[in-house]
Scaffold this motif. Structure first.
Motif, short mmCIF file in Angstrom:
data_model
loop_
_atom_site.label_atom_id
_atom_site.label_comp_id
_atom_site.label_asym_id
_atom_site.label_seq_id
_atom_site.Cartn_x
_atom_site.Cartn_y
_atom_site.Cartn_z
N SER A 1 39.74 8.70 7.09
CA SER A 1 39.17 7.63 6.50
C SER A 1 37.98 8.88 5.26
N HIS A 2 38.37 10.08 5.20
CA HIS A 2 37.19 10.91 4.60
C HIS A 2 37.91 11.97 4.13
N ILE A 3 37.46 12.31 2.71
CA ILE A 3 37.77 13.78 2.08
C ILE A 3 36.54 14.08 1.54
N ILE A 4 36.13 15.33 1.83
CA ILE A 4 34.80 15.71 1.33
C ILE A 4 34.61 16.90 0.51
N ASN A 5 33.68 17.18 -0.14
CA ASN A 5 33.37 18.36 -0.99
C ASN A 5 32.86 19.19 -0.13
N LEU A 6 33.43 20.60 0.41
CA LEU A 6 32.95 21.45 1.23
C LEU A 6 31.66 22.00 0.82
N ALA A 7 31.69 22.15 -0.64
CA ALA A 7 30.39 22.61 -1.24
C ALA A 7 29.30 21.81 -0.97
N ARG A 8 29.56 20.54 -0.69
CA ARG A 8 28.38 19.58 -0.35
C ARG A 8 27.87 19.24 0.97
N ILE A 9 28.39 20.16 1.84
CA ILE A 9 28.24 19.86 3.35
C ILE A 9 26.95 20.58 3.48
N GLN A 10 25.85 19.87 4.35
CA GLN A 10 24.60 20.27 4.53
C GLN A 10 24.54 20.86 5.99
N LYS A 11 25.50 20.56 6.89
CA LYS A 11 25.38 20.94 8.31
C LYS A 11 26.56 20.32 8.91
N ILE A 12 27.00 21.27 9.77
CA ILE A 12 28.08 20.82 10.88
C ILE A 12 27.63 20.74 12.22
N LEU A 13 27.79 19.44 13.00
CA LEU A 13 27.27 19.40 14.11
C LEU A 13 28.54 19.13 15.43
N LYS A 14 28.24 19.95 16.36
CA LYS A 14 29.32 19.94 17.41
C LYS A 14 29.47 18.72 18.10
N GLN A 15 28.41 17.94 18.14
CA GLN A 15 28.37 16.87 19.19
C GLN A 15 29.24 15.50 18.56
N ASP A 16 29.76 14.92 19.51
CA ASP A 16 30.64 13.91 19.36
C ASP A 16 32.19 14.32 18.72
N GLY A 17 32.37 15.33 19.00
CA GLY A 17 33.86 16.08 18.82
C GLY A 17 33.68 16.54 17.39
N GLY A 18 32.79 16.65 16.83
CA GLY A 18 32.50 17.48 15.30
C GLY A 18 32.12 16.50 14.26
N THR A 19 31.09 16.67 13.58
CA THR A 19 30.58 15.78 12.48
C THR A 19 30.08 16.75 11.46
N VAL A 20 30.18 16.25 10.15
CA VAL A 20 29.57 17.02 9.05
C VAL A 20 28.54 16.08 8.50
N VAL A 21 27.34 16.97 8.22
CA VAL A 21 26.30 16.18 7.60
C VAL A 21 26.16 16.40 5.90
N MET A 22 26.48 15.46 5.11
CA MET A 22 26.62 15.53 3.76
C MET A 22 25.16 15.70 3.13
N GLU A 23 25.06 16.04 1.85
CA GLU A 23 23.79 16.38 1.16
C GLU A 23 23.13 15.05 1.19
N ASN A 24 23.77 13.83 1.06
CA ASN A 24 22.98 12.40 1.14
C ASN A 24 22.30 12.03 2.51
N GLY A 25 22.78 12.83 3.46
CA GLY A 25 22.54 12.63 4.80
C GLY A 25 23.47 11.77 5.71
N GLU A 26 24.54 11.61 5.06
CA GLU A 26 25.63 10.79 5.48
C GLU A 26 26.38 11.50 6.66
N LEU A 27 26.59 11.05 7.91
CA LEU A 27 27.35 11.78 8.74
C LEU A 27 28.83 11.24 8.82
N LEU A 28 29.78 12.32 8.80
CA LEU A 28 31.02 11.86 8.84
C LEU A 28 31.86 12.74 9.92
#
Length: 247
Positions: free
Chosen positions: A201-228
């Motif tokens: 469901s998602h294609i992301i701009n890697l330069a706009r990742i704010q953080k990568i979380l390990k929880q729930d199998g892996g989640t990225v936090v984008m600059e707008n705060g969205e968790l994907l």
């Protein structure tokens, strides 16, 4: 419809002319040119409505053709005929210009003709193509929206989100642009910039990742705060992409 063919290879010109004469009787080839200077002269004299243009030619590149005309003089449409690499094909697609690959196939030619005949933004699309080919750090994508074409710099994209047969583009200025295409149609972004499909469901701009979380199998936090979410089979690709990421 009057047309000219611009290609430095005589066999390529003859082949394209033969295909056009046999399958597209509404297109009249009024001249053949072997380089950009002769094409500029022919366009001024014959005023064709369509130009079949090779890109890789000695002297001037086909992309430089427009530099010889004022914007008010560009009253013709262009279909690029090329044997270029996948990188260039991505540039053509993102810029929404008409193109066909060598060797030319009838079905591909018909598709390209339909594409440019239905476009009312030829000059803007060609400018986007020039930008994508000549300025690799300032690439743009041409998005067909309901009211026209939106030209969006790749660096301004946060991520894409699938929604059935539609795709939502989320941008750095918090706008959302919806396109009537599936997200799979935009996977070529991966070859044009710092993009990766991390989930169905998602294609992301890697330069706009704010953080990568390990929880729930892996989640990225984008600059707008969205968790994907990150698909399990995309985690390796994500970290490999970071190894070569140009920020």
């Amino acid at each position: 419809m009057k047309a000219i063919i611009v290609d430095d290879e005589i066999n390529a010109r003859l082949s394209l002319r033969g295909i056009l004469e046999e399958n597209f009787s509404h297109i009249q080839i009024v001249n053949e040119c072997k380089d950009v200077p002769s094409a500029v002269k022919a366009i001024h004299e014959l005023k064709p409505e369509l130009v079949f243009l090779d890109i890789s030619m000695p002297g001037y590149s086909g992309l430089e053709l427009l530099k010889f005309f004022d914007e008010s003089q560009i009253n013709f449409k262009i279909i690029f005929v090329t044997a270029f690499s996948e990188y260039a094909i991505n540039a053509f697609e993102l810029s929404a210009v008409g193109y066909i690959l060598k060797p030319v196939r009838v079905d591909a030619l018909e598709k390209a003709l339909q594409k440019i005949m239905n476009s009312n933004h030829d000059l803007e699309n060609l400018k986007a193509l020039q930008n994508n080919m000549e300025n690799p750090l300032e690439k743009k994508v041409a998005l067909n929206t309901g009211d026209g074409i939106t030209f969006l710099e790749l660096n301004d994209i946060l991520y894409l989100k699938a929604d059935g047969s539609y795709t939502h583009f989320y941008t750095t200025n918090r706008h959302r642009i919806t396109i009537a295409k599936k997200i799979s149609d935009f996977e070529r972004l991966e070859a044009m910039g710092n993009f990766l499909r991390i989930h169905r469901s998602h294609i992301i701009n890697l330069a706009r990742i704010q953080k990568i979380l390990k929880q729930d199998g892996g989640t990225v936090v984008m600059e707008n705060g969205e968790l994907l979410s990150i698909s399990a089979d995309r985690k390796t690709s994500l970290f490999e992409k970071f190894q070569n990421l140009k920020l």
